[in-house]
Design an enzyme around this catalytic site. Structure first.
Site, PDB file in Angstrom:
ATOM      1  N   TRP A 192       2.172   9.668  -6.538  1.00 42.99           N
ATOM      2  CA  TRP A 192       2.034   9.245  -5.133  1.00 42.99           C
ATOM      3  C   TRP A 192       1.651  10.653  -4.422  1.00 42.99           C
ATOM      4  CZ3 TRP A 192       5.138  11.414  -1.460  1.00 42.99           C
ATOM      5  CH2 TRP A 192       4.989  11.161   0.182  1.00 42.99           C
ATOM      6  N   GLU A 230       0.670   4.831  -6.415  1.00 49.88           N
ATOM      7  CA  GLU A 230       1.237   4.239  -5.274  1.00 49.88           C
ATOM      8  C   GLU A 230       0.256   4.584  -4.082  1.00 49.88           C
ATOM      9  OE1 GLU A 230       5.547   4.645  -3.411  1.00 49.88           O
ATOM     10  OE2 GLU A 230       4.970   5.726  -5.271  1.00 49.88           O
ATOM     11  N   LYS A 232       0.231   4.390   0.501  1.00 50.01           N
ATOM     12  CA  LYS A 232       1.029   4.397   1.556  1.00 50.01           C
ATOM     13  C   LYS A 232       0.290   4.235   2.720  1.00 50.01           C
ATOM     14  CE  LYS A 232       5.269   7.120   3.220  1.00 50.01           C
ATOM     15  NZ  LYS A 232       6.028   8.128   3.267  1.00 50.01           N
ATOM     16  N   ASP A 263       4.807  -0.485  -2.999  1.00 55.66           N
ATOM     17  CA  ASP A 263       6.259   0.015  -2.449  1.00 55.66           C
ATOM     18  C   ASP A 263       6.482  -0.805  -1.245  1.00 55.66           C
ATOM     19  OD1 ASP A 263       8.084   1.242  -0.502  1.00 55.66           O
ATOM     20  OD2 ASP A 263       8.117   2.794  -2.293  1.00 55.66           O
ATOM     21  N   HIS A 266       5.378   0.459   2.233  1.00 49.71           N
ATOM     22  CA  HIS A 266       4.285   1.099   2.419  1.00 49.71           C
ATOM     23  C   HIS A 266       3.012   0.551   2.871  1.00 49.71           C
ATOM     24  CE1 HIS A 266       5.217   4.800  -0.484  1.00 49.71           C
ATOM     25  NE2 HIS A 266       6.272   4.545   0.355  1.00 49.71           N
ATOM     26  N   HIS A 290       8.226  -0.375  -6.368  1.00 48.15           N
ATOM     27  CA  HIS A 290       9.069   0.550  -5.678  1.00 48.15           C
ATOM     28  C   HIS A 290      10.092  -0.453  -4.703  1.00 48.15           C
ATOM     29  CE1 HIS A 290       8.052   4.919  -6.790  1.00 48.15           C
ATOM     30  NE2 HIS A 290       8.368   4.008  -7.831  1.00 48.15           N
ATOM     31  N   ASP A 298       8.429   3.060   6.902  1.00 45.27           N
ATOM     32  CA  ASP A 298       8.868   3.264   5.691  1.00 45.27           C
ATOM     33  C   ASP A 298      10.126   4.265   5.770  1.00 45.27           C
ATOM     34  OD1 ASP A 298       8.740   3.563   2.938  1.00 45.27           O
ATOM     35  OD2 ASP A 298       7.609   5.349   2.942  1.00 45.27           O
ATOM     36  N   ASP A 300      12.905   3.539   3.920  1.00 45.74           N
ATOM     37  CA  ASP A 300      13.561   3.784   2.513  1.00 45.74           C
ATOM     38  C   ASP A 300      15.142   3.616   2.957  1.00 45.74           C
ATOM     39  OD1 ASP A 300      11.533   4.173   0.793  1.00 45.74           O
ATOM     40  OD2 ASP A 300      10.950   5.840   1.963  1.00 45.74           O
ATOM     41  N   ASP A 330      13.629   2.567  -4.705  1.00 46.69           N
ATOM     42  CA  ASP A 330      12.842   3.803  -4.256  1.00 46.69           C
ATOM     43  C   ASP A 330      13.669   3.979  -2.650  1.00 46.69           C
ATOM     44  OD1 ASP A 330      12.018   6.115  -3.228  1.00 46.69           O
ATOM     45  OD2 ASP A 330      10.094   5.428  -3.244  1.00 46.69           O
TER      46      ASP A 330
END
Length: 407
Positions: A192, A230, A232, A263, A266, A290, A298, A300, A330
């Protein structure tokens, strides 16, 4: 608690599981088979929750590249030894087959620039993983570095900058192949990059051409690893344009036979990864997930046992994708105890997988194919009241892990 009370509580839980086993049998679900399958599903636990993504290089602790960790809870790891101790504590409370996911900044790399890292810088992790019966996954680290300060790395207009990061990524793949040789299981290597622009660019094509050229060099040599890319939507400081968009990486992964990493945070806020898994599975051989929890962006957050987590798990199980999907977590939260964050997230991932495995999904799919939407709806709703917690308690006991974390 006295031994007599412990015995009584154990007997009560056994009775609850026996009752649950019988209830699930009435809808065609074998809980013993479910427990066996659940225990064998590997879930990769990300190391960077333990220190807020700072790593152990010398220099600044500032995190850049569109990443932000908030909170200042005490106890963040300051070296690899402390981080491994924290991971071991978390694992003592987590059932099931666990992998450990490392970023390149977590080895014995103090004083070593990223284009010079080698397998020897991660030997202590390899030996520790053997002792703990764990397998390792890996990630190049293309952020929080002077050569990423302008917001571009593999897509940078300066060839020398691109070459620095290409070399870093190649070396990371070599390190991961070293992991594979030592653990008997392919290491998953996820790439990423935070490349992009804060405001609207005048040229969206050229950076993507540069990224293609860089990726072609990185993946020129086939290695005994699983390579994933990955995407985003955006990051802090690159809100208007991301070079490695979802469409970019999906196209590159399909053309070059690589795994696609998706993800949960993302994409646009109204997009769900669970809605993408079956479609993507038709065009790429392997998928890396993820699993995170975005809150409006995003962000997380530690994953909860929410509808999307269960939906992701159901897509994996109902699509018969366990052999093709790698599951990794993640998230990073510096406002709470970091070990607890791991434990909550990893246990919730397994709970969601358990719920998915306990579904009589073949019965549901058969009803759907026969256009019996009434049966599909009625059974789907009844499942919500089924005693999956009793199966979870039994599973934890067999793994010698607590079924409930009290503190």
């Amino acid at each position: 608690m006295s031994n007599a009370l412990i015995h009584l509580a154990t007997q009560k839980e056994k009775a609850m599981y026996k009752n649950a086993k019988e209830q699930y049998a009435t809808i065609g679900v074998d809980t013993e088979a479910v427990i066996k399958t659940l225990d064998a599903i590997p879930v990769s636990m990300h190391c960077w929750q333990g220190d807020d993504i700072k790593g152990f290089e010398s220099g600044s602790d500032e995190v850049t590249g569109g990443i932000q960790v908030t909170g200042n809870h005490p106890g963040a790891a300051t070296n690899a030894g402390e981080l491994r101790q924290m991971i071991e504590k978390a694992l003592s409370l987590i059932p099931g087959k666990t992998r450990i996911n490392l970023h390149a900044i977590y080895g014995d790399v103090k004083g070593v620039d990223r284009n010079q890292i080698e397998p020897k810088h991660f030997e202590t992790w390899v030996q520790w993983a053997k002792e703990q019966s764990l397998t390792l996954d890996f990630n190049p680290t293309l952020f929080s570095h002077p050569k990423s300060a302008q917001g571009l790395t593999l897509s940078h207009p300066d060839k020398s900058i691109r070459e620095f990061w290409i070399e870093h990524c190649i070396r990371c793949r070599e390190i991961a192949e070293y992991f594979t040789k030592n653990q008997g299981s392919q290491s998953v290597v996820n790439l990423w990059v935070a490349d992009g622009f804060k405001d609207t660019p005048a040229d969206t094509l050229t950076p993507r051409k540069h990224l293609v050229q860089s990726l072609d060099e990185i993946y020129a040599e086939k290695m005994d690893i699983t390579d994933a890319l990955e995407s985003k939507l955006f990051g802090i400081g690159v809100e208007s344009y991301t070079v490695g968009s979802h469409e970019f990486y999906m196209g590159y992964a399909i053309r070059n036979g690589l795994a696609l990493c998706m993800d949960a945070g993302h994409y646009h806020p109204t997009e769900m990864v669970s809605a993408k898994i079956s479609a993507v599975s038709l065009f790429v051989e392997k998928i890396l997930l993820h699993v995170s929890r975005p809150v409006r962006w995003d962000s997380d957050h530690v994953i909860m046992l929410d509808d999307e987590l269960i939906a992701i798990s159901r897509e994996i199980i109902r699509g018969d994708l366990l052999e093709r999907v790698s599951i990794g977590l993640d998230f990073f939260d510096g406002s709470i105890d970091r070990v607890s964050a791991w434990v909550v997230g990893m246990r919730n991932m397994r709970k969601a997988l358990l719920i998915a495995l306990l579904d009589p999904y073949k019965t549901l799919q058969k009803a759907e194919r026969e256009f019996d939407f009434t049966k599909r709806l009625v059974l789907s709703e009844e499942l919500k009241a089924m005693p999956w917690q009793a199966v979870w308690n039994e599973y934890c006991e067999r793994c010698n892990k607590p079924s409930i974390i009290k503190n």
